[in-house]
Scaffold this active site. Structure first.
Site, mmCIF file in Angstrom:
data_model
loop_
_atom_site.group_PDB
_atom_site.id
_atom_site.type_symbol
_atom_site.label_atom_id
_atom_site.label_comp_id
_atom_site.label_asym_id
_atom_site.label_seq_id
_atom_site.Cartn_x
_atom_site.Cartn_y
_atom_site.Cartn_z
ATOM 1 N N ASP A 1 0.891 -1.174 0.000
ATOM 2 C CA ASP A 1 0.000 0.000 0.000
ATOM 3 C C ASP A 1 0.922 1.216 0.000
ATOM 4 O O ASP A 1 1.032 1.907 0.977
ATOM 5 C CB ASP A 1 -0.946 -0.006 1.200
ATOM 6 N N HIS B 1 9.760 -1.122 9.044
ATOM 7 C CA HIS B 1 8.706 -2.138 9.085
ATOM 8 C C HIS B 1 8.726 -3.035 7.847
ATOM 9 O O HIS B 1 8.985 -4.241 7.928
ATOM 10 C CB HIS B 1 7.330 -1.472 9.178
#
Length: 315
Positions: free
Chosen positions: A6, A240
């Site tokens: 995303d 992340h």
């Protein structure tokens, strides 16, 4: 490898990592909603790929919305990733088009074709993976490696006290994935919050005197500045999504425990929590490896080498 993203700032780093690693043949990037709308995420992915001369990697769009509700971008996503998703840095617009094939169909076809040789890394909501499982579970069970960035087992969440952002975007999809018996490696906040980047490292990118190095430094410095405001105790920005790519390539970066995981989907204080599934506590088969510790120094060393080599290759 297929990346399911995303495309926010850390997704951009994940794309760069996958392009940079010589072990990886990146056969496609699949976008969804999350940090930004699916359409804009796909164009961000195209532009990042083109910046690294990876113009042969197609980009697909999967789901625009979670399985059970409509997507709405939340204010914190614009704060963390910028209005455009990549730190409000303008990249050269790709001249390529987004693939007309649905991204979930592409994932299923690749799973069936490549089987154990395919690695899928999901760094956004789990909606595309859940949809692929619904479409053809047998094909998805053939995949050799599915690694996700998501969840929080031993630490608090980052959008609520119990929920991590990618899981919180679509808990129903995440629960369907975790309880499907398909083997998953969960790279969650337990390890990503320990894996940090500072402006000392992004300065090294600038020192390459390449446009790609400068642009990525601009993008990530935006992220670092936000982290300084929101999470000053960390001392840098968390890696992340690129950590999930690193673990998919080299699982020895992390220590894991084997568990059966579920996601709380009731709309209460525990919404979107990732936790052990008590109904499967005595099941001898476990399908999730949860990363709980990370060799952050070794990972950062490899991460930096991959990025510096990539920037030099774009000269």
């Amino acid at each position: 490898m297929i990346l399911d993203v995303d495309t926010g700032i850390d997704d951009a780093m994940a794309i760069a990592y996958a392009v940079a690693d010589p072990k990886i043949e990146l056969i496609g990037v699949l976008s969804s909603f999350g940090n930004i709308e699916a359409d804009r995420a796909s164009h961000n992915a195209l532009n990042v790929l083109d910046m690294f001369n990876a113009t042969d990697v197609p980009v697909f769009i999967g789901n625009h919305n979670p399985l059970d509700h409509q997507y709405q971008r939340i204010d914190i996503n614009a704060q963390i990733h910028g209005e455009n998703g990549i730190g409000d840095v303008e990249l050269k617009a790709s001249e390529r088009d987004i693939s007309e094939q649905n991204g979930v169909d592409f994932m299923v076809e690749a799973a069936d074709r490549y089987g154990k040789d395919l690695t899928i890394v999901a760094t956004g909501p789990m909606t595309n993976i859940a949809s692929a499982i619904q479409k053809d579970k047998d094909a998805m069970k053939k995949v050799g490696n599915i690694t996700i960035m998501g969840g929080a087992l031993t630490v608090p969440g980052n959008v609520t006290p119990v929920a991590e952002a990618n899981i919180e975007q679509d808990p129903v999809a995440a629960n369907e994935m975790f309880t499907s018996d398909i083997n998953i490696t969960m790279v969650g906040l337990d390890v990503t919050l320990r894996t940090l980047l500072t402006k000392k490292e992004t300065q090294q990118w600038r020192d390459t005197k390449t446009e790609a190095g400068e642009k990525m430094a601009d993008i990530v410095d935006f992220y670092i500045d936000v982290y300084d405001d929101i999470y000053p105790e960390l001392g840098g920005c968390s890696l992340h999504d690129p950590l999930a790519v690193g673990v998919a390539i080299d699982p020895s970066f992390v220590q894991t425990i084997d568990m059966n995981i579920m996601v709380t989907t009731e709309h209460d204080a525990y919404y979107a929590r990732t936790i052990g599934d008590k109904e499967r506590l005595n099941d001898p088969h476990t399908n999730v490896k949860v990363a709980v510790n990370v060799d952050k120094e070794r990972y950062l060393k490899v991460f930096m080498k991959r990025f510096l080599d990539l920037f030099q290759a774009t000269k």
